[in-house]
Design a protein around this motif. Sequence first.
Motif, PDB file in Angstrom:
ATOM      1  N   PRO A 134       3.124  -3.758 -14.265  1.00  0.00           N
ATOM      2  CA  PRO A 134       4.451  -4.379 -14.866  1.00  0.00           C
ATOM      3  C   PRO A 134       5.349  -5.173 -13.891  1.00  0.00           C
ATOM      4  O   PRO A 134       5.226  -4.772 -12.797  1.00  0.00           O
ATOM      5  N   ALA A 135       6.085  -6.203 -14.436  1.00  0.00           N
ATOM      6  CA  ALA A 135       6.816  -6.768 -13.550  1.00  0.00           C
ATOM      7  C   ALA A 135       8.020  -7.449 -14.267  1.00  0.00           C
ATOM      8  O   ALA A 135       7.809  -7.495 -15.764  1.00  0.00           O
ATOM      9  N   ARG A 136       9.310  -7.411 -13.529  1.00  0.00           N
ATOM     10  CA  ARG A 136      10.503  -7.851 -14.226  1.00  0.00           C
ATOM     11  C   ARG A 136      10.937  -8.995 -13.009  1.00  0.00           C
ATOM     12  O   ARG A 136      11.026  -8.816 -11.899  1.00  0.00           O
ATOM     13  N   ILE A 137      11.016 -10.218 -13.641  1.00  0.00           N
ATOM     14  CA  ILE A 137      11.349 -11.535 -12.886  1.00  0.00           C
ATOM     15  C   ILE A 137      12.742 -11.958 -13.332  1.00  0.00           C
ATOM     16  O   ILE A 137      12.917 -12.221 -14.337  1.00  0.00           O
ATOM     17  N   TRP A 138      13.512 -11.981 -12.197  1.00  0.00           N
ATOM     18  CA  TRP A 138      14.946 -12.743 -12.321  1.00  0.00           C
ATOM     19  C   TRP A 138      14.670 -14.145 -11.876  1.00  0.00           C
ATOM     20  O   TRP A 138      14.381 -14.380 -10.599  1.00  0.00           O
ATOM     21  N   PHE A 139      14.790 -15.243 -12.658  1.00  0.00           N
ATOM     22  CA  PHE A 139      14.249 -16.389 -12.606  1.00  0.00           C
ATOM     23  C   PHE A 139      15.499 -17.570 -12.606  1.00  0.00           C
ATOM     24  O   PHE A 139      15.895 -17.786 -13.820  1.00  0.00           O
ATOM     25  N   GLU A 140      15.918 -18.035 -11.235  1.00  0.00           N
ATOM     26  CA  GLU A 140      17.168 -18.821 -11.142  1.00  0.00           C
ATOM     27  C   GLU A 140      16.638 -20.298 -11.456  1.00  0.00           C
ATOM     28  O   GLU A 140      15.785 -20.529 -10.775  1.00  0.00           O
ATOM     29  N   SER A 141      17.502 -21.041 -12.242  1.00  0.00           N
ATOM     30  CA  SER A 141      17.176 -22.346 -12.310  1.00  0.00           C
ATOM     31  C   SER A 141      18.445 -23.159 -12.916  1.00  0.00           C
ATOM     32  O   SER A 141      19.198 -22.677 -13.422  1.00  0.00           O
ATOM     33  N   PRO A 142      18.565 -24.351 -12.391  1.00  0.00           N
ATOM     34  CA  PRO A 142      19.875 -25.285 -13.063  1.00  0.00           C
ATOM     35  C   PRO A 142      19.908 -25.380 -14.309  1.00  0.00           C
ATOM     36  O   PRO A 142      20.991 -25.421 -15.041  1.00  0.00           O
ATOM     37  N   ASP A 143      18.777 -25.186 -14.954  1.00  0.00           N
ATOM     38  CA  ASP A 143      18.753 -25.382 -16.405  1.00  0.00           C
ATOM     39  C   ASP A 143      17.457 -24.626 -17.531  1.00  0.00           C
ATOM     40  O   ASP A 143      16.314 -24.889 -17.296  1.00  0.00           O
ATOM     41  N   PRO A 144      17.928 -23.189 -17.485  1.00  0.00           N
ATOM     42  CA  PRO A 144      16.959 -22.374 -18.036  1.00  0.00           C
ATOM     43  C   PRO A 144      16.105 -22.892 -19.178  1.00  0.00           C
ATOM     44  O   PRO A 144      15.048 -22.537 -19.524  1.00  0.00           O
ATOM     45  N   ALA A 145      16.713 -23.924 -19.901  1.00  0.00           N
ATOM     46  CA  ALA A 145      15.942 -24.203 -20.947  1.00  0.00           C
ATOM     47  C   ALA A 145      14.803 -24.971 -20.823  1.00  0.00           C
ATOM     48  O   ALA A 145      13.721 -25.019 -21.719  1.00  0.00           O
ATOM     49  N   ARG A 146      14.777 -25.509 -19.576  1.00  0.00           N
ATOM     50  CA  ARG A 146      13.539 -26.396 -19.252  1.00  0.00           C
ATOM     51  C   ARG A 146      12.511 -25.666 -18.557  1.00  0.00           C
ATOM     52  O   ARG A 146      11.383 -26.073 -18.049  1.00  0.00           O
ATOM     53  N   GLU A 147      12.875 -24.558 -18.285  1.00  0.00           N
ATOM     54  CA  GLU A 147      11.755 -23.523 -17.791  1.00  0.00           C
ATOM     55  C   GLU A 147      10.778 -22.894 -18.366  1.00  0.00           C
ATOM     56  O   GLU A 147      11.181 -21.829 -19.016  1.00  0.00           O
ATOM     57  N   ARG A 148       9.642 -23.290 -18.323  1.00  0.00           N
ATOM     58  CA  ARG A 148       8.545 -22.596 -18.903  1.00  0.00           C
ATOM     59  C   ARG A 148       7.460 -22.405 -17.732  1.00  0.00           C
ATOM     60  O   ARG A 148       7.564 -23.070 -16.649  1.00  0.00           O
ATOM     61  N   ASP A 184       0.883  -1.053  -0.034  1.00  0.00           N
ATOM     62  CA  ASP A 184      -0.052  -0.001  -0.023  1.00  0.00           C
ATOM     63  C   ASP A 184       1.003   1.245  -0.149  1.00  0.00           C
ATOM     64  O   ASP A 184       1.760   1.495   1.081  1.00  0.00           O
ATOM     65  N   PRO A 185       0.733   2.080  -1.088  1.00  0.00           N
ATOM     66  CA  PRO A 185      -0.002   2.083  -2.132  1.00  0.00           C
ATOM     67  C   PRO A 185       0.587   0.783  -3.172  1.00  0.00           C
ATOM     68  O   PRO A 185       1.303   0.285  -2.967  1.00  0.00           O
ATOM     69  N   PRO A 186      -0.456   0.598  -4.104  1.00  0.00           N
ATOM     70  CA  PRO A 186      -0.306  -0.439  -4.701  1.00  0.00           C
ATOM     71  C   PRO A 186       0.983  -0.282  -5.772  1.00  0.00           C
ATOM     72  O   PRO A 186       1.397   0.632  -6.291  1.00  0.00           O
ATOM     73  N   PRO A 187       1.734  -1.256  -6.018  1.00  0.00           N
ATOM     74  CA  PRO A 187       3.183  -1.027  -6.583  1.00  0.00           C
ATOM     75  C   PRO A 187       3.041  -0.494  -8.211  1.00  0.00           C
ATOM     76  O   PRO A 187       2.084  -1.053  -8.818  1.00  0.00           O
ATOM     77  N   ALA A 188       3.773   0.379  -8.632  1.00  0.00           N
ATOM     78  CA  ALA A 188       3.940   0.589  -9.926  1.00  0.00           C
ATOM     79  C   ALA A 188       4.527  -0.333 -10.734  1.00  0.00           C
ATOM     80  O   ALA A 188       4.544  -0.478 -11.955  1.00  0.00           O
ATOM     81  N   ARG A 189       5.333  -1.197 -10.110  1.00  0.00           N
ATOM     82  CA  ARG A 189       6.279  -2.085 -10.745  1.00  0.00           C
ATOM     83  C   ARG A 189       6.548  -3.171  -9.682  1.00  0.00           C
ATOM     84  O   ARG A 189       7.128  -2.828  -8.565  1.00  0.00           O
ATOM     85  N   LEU A 190       6.748  -4.351 -10.141  1.00  0.00           N
ATOM     86  CA  LEU A 190       6.969  -5.626  -9.245  1.00  0.00           C
ATOM     87  C   LEU A 190       8.331  -6.028  -9.693  1.00  0.00           C
ATOM     88  O   LEU A 190       8.745  -6.326 -11.011  1.00  0.00           O
ATOM     89  N   LEU A 191       9.375  -5.966  -8.939  1.00  0.00           N
ATOM     90  CA  LEU A 191      10.671  -6.594  -9.240  1.00  0.00           C
ATOM     91  C   LEU A 191      10.806  -7.955  -8.225  1.00  0.00           C
ATOM     92  O   LEU A 191      10.743  -7.934  -7.037  1.00  0.00           O
ATOM     93  N   VAL A 192      10.871  -9.108  -9.111  1.00  0.00           N
ATOM     94  CA  VAL A 192      10.654 -10.259  -8.381  1.00  0.00           C
ATOM     95  C   VAL A 192      12.114 -10.993  -8.772  1.00  0.00           C
ATOM     96  O   VAL A 192      12.533 -11.005  -9.727  1.00  0.00           O
ATOM     97  N   VAL A 193      12.524 -11.933  -7.635  1.00  0.00           N
ATOM     98  CA  VAL A 193      13.721 -12.705  -7.770  1.00  0.00           C
ATOM     99  C   VAL A 193      13.358 -13.849  -7.191  1.00  0.00           C
ATOM    100  O   VAL A 193      12.740 -14.047  -5.925  1.00  0.00           O
ATOM    101  N   GLY A 194      13.399 -15.208  -7.927  1.00  0.00           N
ATOM    102  CA  GLY A 194      12.899 -16.429  -7.478  1.00  0.00           C
ATOM    103  C   GLY A 194      13.709 -17.629  -8.041  1.00  0.00           C
ATOM    104  O   GLY A 194      14.381 -17.304  -8.994  1.00  0.00           O
ATOM    105  N   ASP A 195      13.160 -18.681  -7.997  1.00  0.00           N
ATOM    106  CA  ASP A 195      13.658 -20.130  -8.557  1.00  0.00           C
ATOM    107  C   ASP A 195      12.250 -21.062  -8.551  1.00  0.00           C
ATOM    108  O   ASP A 195      11.307 -20.695  -8.073  1.00  0.00           O
TER     109      ASP A 195
END
Length: 239
Positions: free
Chosen positions: A147-161, A118-129
């Motif tokens: 709007p959101a930008r997501i940094w998504f960590e994984s052992p094999d990004p090619a398999r992450e959908r 609160d107030p609602p975000p103008a932008r989400l910045l997300v880091v996860g796996d």
Amino acid sequence: MRHGWQGVTLKLLGGRDFTFTVRSNELVSEHLRRLRFGDGGMLGVTGVHPTMWVRLWFERAGRPHQRGYTLVDPDPETGTFDMEFTLHSGPAGDWARGARPGDTIHATVQGTAFTPPDPPPARLLVVGDPASRPAINSLLESMPSTPARIWFESPDPARERGIPRHGAPDREVVHVPRRDGGAHLVRTVRSELPGHLCPASYVWIACDTVTTRTLAAFVRKELGVPGERLHALGYWRAT
Ligand SMILES: Cc1cc2nc3c(=O)[nH]c(=O)nc-3n(C[C@H](O)[C@H](O)[C@H](O)COP(=O)(O)OP(=O)(O)OC[C@H]3O[C@@H](n4cnc5c(N)ncnc54)[C@H](O)[C@@H]3O)c2cc1C
């Protein structure tokens, strides 16, 4: 199953216990299973909120082991929800591999509270796996036009959908390979996140405990993001 001292502590903190029943168990990929559960009356008591999670109790060698899992598509009307288990060689992963319809599992609800920014975000910045993928999708779906930008960590990004689960404009996913025990993700986020920060951003971080702690300290202390615009919770422990 008795829940040991952790169960006693959770009870003192107001934890509520339920028993879930497995309805189905689908092998989505070599690394992922999706299970459907009957909620044992939980959703009617607790309600539902974004990123909602529970503590499941698994038994190994006669001892209780507690692990966090996130509700996917909870439906209070039917008293059902799904969970997505990324598979590891621990008590939770082993249980998910073998669970059959009719099997039951104990759960405690404690600590899952979600305070909408609160107030609602103008932008989400997300880091996860992969462990936080269900929570990230839930967060994104709770703010469909942010709007959101997501940094998504994984052992094999090619398999992450499947992140985000439903396409939406203004959602950018940066796939980051897991290297150096999370240090590569830390370097990437340190160099890129400041350029996307704005005063009404909301930063949400859920990776392994060390990476989460490091990035949360960076965002809070070095970037000066106030506590109410930052959520950080370690989702798993690297050993
Ligand atoms: C609030 C919350 C919500 C969560 N929601 C989900 C969810 O919806 N789906 C989900 O899959 N997980 C989720 N997790 C993470 C999950 O609880 C952990 O990954 C848990 O440790 C898995 O337990 P395990 O018994 O299978 O393996 P453990 O016995 O904990 O560990 C066995 C081995 O696997 C490694 N390991 C464990 N977890 C991971 C991981 N995520 N990535 C890489 N290596 C790992 C460990 O370092 C260890 O070497 C959540 C955690 C929290 C705190």
